[in-house]
Design an enzyme around this catalytic site. Structure first.
Site, PDB file in Angstrom:
ATOM      1  N   THR A  52       0.817  -1.213   0.000  1.00  0.00           N
ATOM      2  CA  THR A  52       0.000   0.000   0.000  1.00  0.00           C
ATOM      3  C   THR A  52       0.853   1.265   0.000  1.00  0.00           C
ATOM      4  O   THR A  52       0.385   2.323  -0.389  1.00  0.00           O
ATOM      5  CB  THR A  52      -0.928   0.025   1.230  1.00  0.00           C
ATOM      6  OG1 THR A  52      -0.147  -0.175   2.409  1.00  0.00           O
ATOM      7  CG2 THR A  52      -1.966  -1.080   1.143  1.00  0.00           C
ATOM      8  N   LYS A  67      -0.875  12.054   3.895  1.00  0.00           N
ATOM      9  CA  LYS A  67      -1.246  12.382   5.265  1.00  0.00           C
ATOM     10  C   LYS A  67      -0.112  13.172   5.899  1.00  0.00           C
ATOM     11  O   LYS A  67       1.026  13.086   5.455  1.00  0.00           O
ATOM     12  CB  LYS A  67      -1.575  11.119   6.050  1.00  0.00           C
ATOM     13  CG  LYS A  67      -0.588   9.973   5.966  1.00  0.00           C
ATOM     14  CD  LYS A  67      -1.153   8.752   6.669  1.00  0.00           C
ATOM     15  CE  LYS A  67      -0.263   7.535   6.526  1.00  0.00           C
ATOM     16  NZ  LYS A  67      -0.461   6.833   5.236  1.00  0.00           N
ATOM     17  N   GLU A 118      -7.304   8.333   8.268  1.00  0.00           N
ATOM     18  CA  GLU A 118      -7.264   6.892   8.463  1.00  0.00           C
ATOM     19  C   GLU A 118      -7.130   6.587   9.949  1.00  0.00           C
ATOM     20  O   GLU A 118      -6.480   7.344  10.685  1.00  0.00           O
ATOM     21  CB  GLU A 118      -6.082   6.277   7.718  1.00  0.00           C
ATOM     22  CG  GLU A 118      -6.134   6.463   6.220  1.00  0.00           C
ATOM     23  CD  GLU A 118      -4.945   5.844   5.506  1.00  0.00           C
ATOM     24  OE1 GLU A 118      -5.137   5.327   4.398  1.00  0.00           O
ATOM     25  OE2 GLU A 118      -3.832   5.874   6.078  1.00  0.00           O
ATOM     26  N   GLU A 119      -7.678   5.463  10.365  1.00  0.00           N
ATOM     27  CA  GLU A 119      -7.579   5.070  11.771  1.00  0.00           C
ATOM     28  C   GLU A 119      -6.150   4.800  12.202  1.00  0.00           C
ATOM     29  O   GLU A 119      -5.840   4.801  13.389  1.00  0.00           O
ATOM     30  CB  GLU A 119      -8.433   3.823  12.033  1.00  0.00           C
ATOM     31  CG  GLU A 119      -8.187   2.655  11.089  1.00  0.00           C
ATOM     32  CD  GLU A 119      -6.878   1.968  11.290  1.00  0.00           C
ATOM     33  OE1 GLU A 119      -6.442   1.861  12.451  1.00  0.00           O
ATOM     34  OE2 GLU A 119      -6.282   1.530  10.297  1.00  0.00           O
ATOM     35  N   SER A 120      -5.272   4.593  11.248  1.00  0.00           N
ATOM     36  CA  SER A 120      -3.870   4.304  11.545  1.00  0.00           C
ATOM     37  C   SER A 120      -3.072   5.568  11.807  1.00  0.00           C
ATOM     38  O   SER A 120      -1.874   5.617  11.558  1.00  0.00           O
ATOM     39  CB  SER A 120      -3.235   3.508  10.411  1.00  0.00           C
ATOM     40  OG  SER A 120      -3.400   4.177   9.171  1.00  0.00           O
ATOM     41  N   SER A 172       8.092   4.226   6.805  1.00  0.00           N
ATOM     42  CA  SER A 172       7.092   4.903   7.623  1.00  0.00           C
ATOM     43  C   SER A 172       7.279   4.644   9.112  1.00  0.00           C
ATOM     44  O   SER A 172       8.299   5.009   9.685  1.00  0.00           O
ATOM     45  CB  SER A 172       5.687   4.493   7.163  1.00  0.00           C
ATOM     46  OG  SER A 172       4.700   5.256   7.827  1.00  0.00           O
ATOM     47  N   HIS A 173       6.324   3.987   9.739  1.00  0.00           N
ATOM     48  CA  HIS A 173       6.320   3.779  11.183  1.00  0.00           C
ATOM     49  C   HIS A 173       7.051   2.506  11.588  1.00  0.00           C
ATOM     50  O   HIS A 173       7.082   2.164  12.765  1.00  0.00           O
ATOM     51  CB  HIS A 173       4.880   3.714  11.683  1.00  0.00           C
ATOM     52  CG  HIS A 173       4.060   2.678  10.973  1.00  0.00           C
ATOM     53  ND1 HIS A 173       3.734   2.788   9.643  1.00  0.00           N
ATOM     54  CD2 HIS A 173       3.520   1.517  11.397  1.00  0.00           C
ATOM     55  CE1 HIS A 173       3.023   1.742   9.282  1.00  0.00           C
ATOM     56  NE2 HIS A 173       2.874   0.944  10.317  1.00  0.00           N
ATOM     57  N   ASP A 190       8.380   8.820   9.145  1.00  0.00           N
ATOM     58  CA  ASP A 190       8.483   9.724   7.994  1.00  0.00           C
ATOM     59  C   ASP A 190       7.592  10.949   8.101  1.00  0.00           C
ATOM     60  O   ASP A 190       7.477  11.711   7.152  1.00  0.00           O
ATOM     61  CB  ASP A 190       8.182   8.967   6.694  1.00  0.00           C
ATOM     62  CG  ASP A 190       6.736   8.503   6.606  1.00  0.00           C
ATOM     63  OD1 ASP A 190       6.128   8.266   7.654  1.00  0.00           O
ATOM     64  OD2 ASP A 190       6.229   8.346   5.475  1.00  0.00           O
ATOM     65  N   ASP A 243       4.230  11.321   8.539  1.00  0.00           N
ATOM     66  CA  ASP A 243       2.880  11.422   7.988  1.00  0.00           C
ATOM     67  C   ASP A 243       1.793  10.980   8.964  1.00  0.00           C
ATOM     68  O   ASP A 243       0.608  11.101   8.656  1.00  0.00           O
ATOM     69  CB  ASP A 243       2.762  10.662   6.661  1.00  0.00           C
ATOM     70  CG  ASP A 243       2.998   9.164   6.792  1.00  0.00           C
ATOM     71  OD1 ASP A 243       3.297   8.687   7.902  1.00  0.00           O
ATOM     72  OD2 ASP A 243       2.897   8.467   5.753  1.00  0.00           O
ATOM     73  N   ARG A 244       2.171  10.473  10.137  1.00  0.00           N
ATOM     74  CA  ARG A 244       1.173  10.044  11.120  1.00  0.00           C
ATOM     75  C   ARG A 244       1.246  10.920  12.369  1.00  0.00           C
ATOM     76  O   ARG A 244       2.231  11.620  12.582  1.00  0.00           O
ATOM     77  CB  ARG A 244       1.382   8.579  11.495  1.00  0.00           C
ATOM     78  CG  ARG A 244       1.265   7.655  10.302  1.00  0.00           C
ATOM     79  CD  ARG A 244       1.375   6.199  10.690  1.00  0.00           C
ATOM     80  NE  ARG A 244       1.349   5.363   9.510  1.00  0.00           N
ATOM     81  CZ  ARG A 244       0.758   4.186   9.425  1.00  0.00           C
ATOM     82  NH1 ARG A 244       0.141   3.694  10.485  1.00  0.00           N
ATOM     83  NH2 ARG A 244       0.774   3.495   8.310  1.00  0.00           N
ATOM     84  N   THR A 252      -8.015   1.320   2.339  1.00  0.00           N
ATOM     85  CA  THR A 252      -6.842   1.851   3.026  1.00  0.00           C
ATOM     86  C   THR A 252      -5.772   2.213   1.999  1.00  0.00           C
ATOM     87  O   THR A 252      -5.517   1.475   1.058  1.00  0.00           O
ATOM     88  CB  THR A 252      -6.304   0.809   4.012  1.00  0.00           C
ATOM     89  OG1 THR A 252      -7.295   0.583   5.020  1.00  0.00           O
ATOM     90  CG2 THR A 252      -5.024   1.287   4.666  1.00  0.00           C
ATOM     91  N   LYS A 287       9.212   4.313  -2.084  1.00  0.00           N
ATOM     92  CA  LYS A 287       7.882   4.592  -2.629  1.00  0.00           C
ATOM     93  C   LYS A 287       8.010   5.639  -3.724  1.00  0.00           C
ATOM     94  O   LYS A 287       8.782   6.594  -3.602  1.00  0.00           O
ATOM     95  CB  LYS A 287       6.958   5.104  -1.516  1.00  0.00           C
ATOM     96  CG  LYS A 287       5.558   5.457  -1.987  1.00  0.00           C
ATOM     97  CD  LYS A 287       4.647   5.824  -0.822  1.00  0.00           C
ATOM     98  CE  LYS A 287       4.949   7.161  -0.234  1.00  0.00           C
ATOM     99  NZ  LYS A 287       3.883   7.640   0.684  1.00  0.00           N
ATOM    100  N   ASP A 310       5.524   9.981  13.387  1.00  0.00           N
ATOM    101  CA  ASP A 310       6.191   8.702  13.137  1.00  0.00           C
ATOM    102  C   ASP A 310       7.466   8.866  12.332  1.00  0.00           C
ATOM    103  O   ASP A 310       7.974   9.970  12.151  1.00  0.00           O
ATOM    104  CB  ASP A 310       5.230   7.744  12.431  1.00  0.00           C
ATOM    105  CG  ASP A 310       4.939   8.172  10.998  1.00  0.00           C
ATOM    106  OD1 ASP A 310       4.938   9.395  10.731  1.00  0.00           O
ATOM    107  OD2 ASP A 310       4.716   7.298  10.140  1.00  0.00           O
ATOM    108  N   ARG A 348      -5.323  -7.387  11.034  1.00  0.00           N
ATOM    109  CA  ARG A 348      -5.871  -6.260  11.779  1.00  0.00           C
ATOM    110  C   ARG A 348      -7.364  -6.476  11.996  1.00  0.00           C
ATOM    111  O   ARG A 348      -8.107  -6.749  11.044  1.00  0.00           O
ATOM    112  CB  ARG A 348      -5.599  -4.946  11.057  1.00  0.00           C
ATOM    113  CG  ARG A 348      -4.121  -4.578  11.157  1.00  0.00           C
ATOM    114  CD  ARG A 348      -3.764  -3.220  10.652  1.00  0.00           C
ATOM    115  NE  ARG A 348      -2.387  -2.928  11.040  1.00  0.00           N
ATOM    116  CZ  ARG A 348      -1.586  -2.105  10.386  1.00  0.00           C
ATOM    117  NH1 ARG A 348      -2.010  -1.478   9.310  1.00  0.00           N
ATOM    118  NH2 ARG A 348      -0.357  -1.893  10.811  1.00  0.00           N
ATOM    119  N   ARG A 399       8.575  -2.447   0.824  1.00  0.00           N
ATOM    120  CA  ARG A 399       9.202  -2.468   2.145  1.00  0.00           C
ATOM    121  C   ARG A 399       9.762  -3.859   2.410  1.00  0.00           C
ATOM    122  O   ARG A 399       9.066  -4.854   2.257  1.00  0.00           O
ATOM    123  CB  ARG A 399       8.195  -2.094   3.246  1.00  0.00           C
ATOM    124  CG  ARG A 399       7.735  -0.660   3.150  1.00  0.00           C
ATOM    125  CD  ARG A 399       6.764  -0.329   4.262  1.00  0.00           C
ATOM    126  NE  ARG A 399       6.215   1.019   4.082  1.00  0.00           N
ATOM    127  CZ  ARG A 399       5.261   1.539   4.836  1.00  0.00           C
ATOM    128  NH1 ARG A 399       4.754   0.829   5.832  1.00  0.00           N
ATOM    129  NH2 ARG A 399       4.806   2.745   4.616  1.00  0.00           N
TER     130      ARG A 399
END
Length: 542
Positions: free
Chosen positions: A17, A375, A362-364, A112-113, A278, A280-281, A343, A125, A276, A495, A21
């Site tokens: 997504t 994000k 997003e919930e994440s 990312s995270h 990178d 974005d969260r 997602t 990416k 996080d 999940r 990775r």
């Protein structure tokens, strides 16, 4: 002189997504990163002389792969390469740089995270010219090319000095090393009421921002401490490190436990946040209250008009399917559309480009708006600060006011990480096999009203995405969602999303565990999680 290097295809380079990775040891194999980067370039067209943005979150292997990518971009014919100083660019800052400079696209080097270090994770990416993640048509083409690639192009040139701003030539390509923070910080000043936030800071409001030794440290220090006047030391763990200081840079209550403890202490600051790997969260915590990402999305949308950029209202609100339905209730109250997507931020990008949505989440722990096509963790923090500065209420008061008006969506996500892929696939297959027979049945006193495997038709281009997660909906607005994540690097991540809606009947202060207990038991009965995964409990609850 351009070098053509013969190579052999790898079989495991399918982007998830958010790009490709893998463990560092996988990316460190000879030709591995080169193959994927060349497959990206081979899947694109008409970029000769165009601009490419390159940057990453500073994790282990970041600098080495940036040097490789610069040489390959030059060999493949890009006219200009923009690189963040030190190899640093947060994901939202990279998106903004692509848009600001009208670049053809960008390579973002991040997982990312996920944790960083020689034994941990790395990722690449590709983002397109709108600043957002490549759509499935491009990632599918990239994957197809990785399976047949037999050569890549590069140059034999010295490394570029990534620590000094300036311009140099690599072959005939201009490589510009630029400040990674300034343009992004300038953008934030156009969106929010910085004078109001500065006045709130001057009045004694205290903040705590945990950058988790990840990419947002320099951004948060510049914006929160220098431009907004937060006290020195507001930003903790602010120096990006290749291994994130040995910590997991995921802004949730497990990995940001020190921030949570600080915000629950008797002398807690007024507002706490984290971002996080990178950038974005986001994690949002007020004094004595944790705001779930789903609730944060709804609250930000309901109060966005208090910030200058959104004073004229929102075109629409979009959320990923597993995210709670709290934002839908805000959209209904505002009389604007609510979109439910799979997602992945790329699905929001088409809505944002078409002007159909303004705020997405997003919930994440990812929220953002139409200012970029990713994000954006610091954007969410700044919008919260703008709301606090205007409303002059505590976080607790603002959240409780929201619940009293809209009701509360009790919500949690249970992650089962590193599950054997065969077991995870078997669980999902068994769920799909019973979808037709579930409506009308009762589990733990809950009546199933509908069950499906979520499919999405993009309203802008008609593209269809199938099998995006199993949804089981119950009478009264509760639901359970099962989904396999594409962000891990080993095994599968199952999940489980649990949601229970309570209208404002004076009973909005249950513990989340208490409110969701019947759904947790129902999920086990429906999916036999223990049998398929071998796990008696989730690894992470958020």
């Amino acid at each position: 002189m351009i070098q053509t290097v013969q190579t052999t295809a790898f079989t495991d380079q399918k982007p998830g997504t958010s790009g490709l990775r893998k463990k560092v040891r996988i990316f460190a194999q000879p030709h591995y990163a080169e193959n994927f980067i060349q497959s990206v370039f081979d899947s694109l067209a008409d970029f000769a002389g165009e601009t490419l943005v390159i940057g990453g979150d500073g994790r282990y292997l970041n600098r080495e792969v940036i040097q490789t990518a610069i040489r390959m971009a030059a060999a493949n014919g890009f006219g200009t390469v923009l690189v963040g100083r030190g190899g640093i660019l947060s994901t939202p800052a990279a998106s903004h740089m692509i848009r600001l400079h009208k670049a053809y696209g960008g390579l973002i080097l991040s997982a990312s995270h996920n944790p960083g270090g020689p034994d941990e994770d790395f990722g690449i990416k590709y983002n397109i010219g709108n600043g957002g993640p490549a759509p499935e048509a491009i990632t599918d083409a990239i994957y197809a090319r990785t399976k047949t690639i037999d050569r890549y192009l590069t140059l034999d040139t010295p490394d570029v000095d990534l620590d000094r701003d300036g311009e140099t030539l690599v072959g005939t390509t201009r490589v510009r090393v630029v400040d990674p923070v300034a343009a992004y910080a300038d953008l934030m000043e156009t969106l929010f009421d910085f004078p109001a936030i500065r006045a709130m800071m001057a009045s004694g409001t205290r903040l705590s921002f945990d950058a988790m030794h990840a990419v947002t440290g320099p951004y948060a220090t510049e914006i929160l401490e220098r431009r907004l006047g937060a006290a020195p030391g507001t930003v903790v763990n602010g120096t990006p490190l290749p291994d994130f200081g040995g910590h997991h840079p995921d802004p949730n209550l497990v990995h940001a436990h020190e921030l949570h403890a600080r915000m629950m202490a008797p002398d807690a600051p007024d507002f706490g946040a984290a971002s996080d790997g990178d950038g974005d969260r986001n994690l949002i915590i007020g004094r004595n209250i944790f705001v779930t990402p789903s609730d944060s999305l709804a609250l930000l949308a309901a109060n966005a008009h208090l910030a200058p950029a959104y004073a004229k209202g929102l075109a629409g609100i979009a959320r990923s399917m597993p995210t709670s339905q709290a934002a839908d209730r805000v959209a209904a109250a505002l009389g604007i559309p609510a979109y439910e997507t799979p997602t992945g931020w790329k699905f929001f990008g088409t809505l944002l480009d078409a002007g159909l949505a303004t705020i997405c989440g997003e919930e994440s722990a990812g929220t953002g708006s139409d200012h970029v096509r990713e994000k954006d963790g610091l954007w969410a923090v700044l919008l919260w600060l703008n709301i606090l500065a205007v409303r002059r209420q505590s976080m607790v008061e603002i959240v409780h006011d929201h619940w009293s008006l809209f009701g509360r969506n009790y919500y949690a996500r249970h992650d089962y990480e590193g599950v054997p892929t065969a077991g995870a696939d078997a669980l999902m297959a068994a769920l799909r096999a019973q979808l037709d027979t579930l409506p009308g049945t009762t589990v733990e006193g809950l009546t199933v009203t509908a069950a499906d495997d979520f499919a999405y038709t993009d309203p802008t281009d008609g593209s269809v995405s199938l099998k995006q997660g199993v949804r089981i909906l119950f009478d009264g607005g509760s639901r359970i969602v099962f989904r396999l994540s594409g962000t891990g690097t080993e095994g599968a991540t199952l999940r489980l999303y649990l949601e229970r809606y309570e209208p404002n009947d004076g009973k909005l202060d249950h513990s989340v565990a208490e409110a969701l207990a019947p759904l947790i038991t129902a999920a086990e009965k429906l999916a036999s999680i223990k049998t398929h995964t071998g796990r008696t409990e989730p690894d992470v609850i958020t």
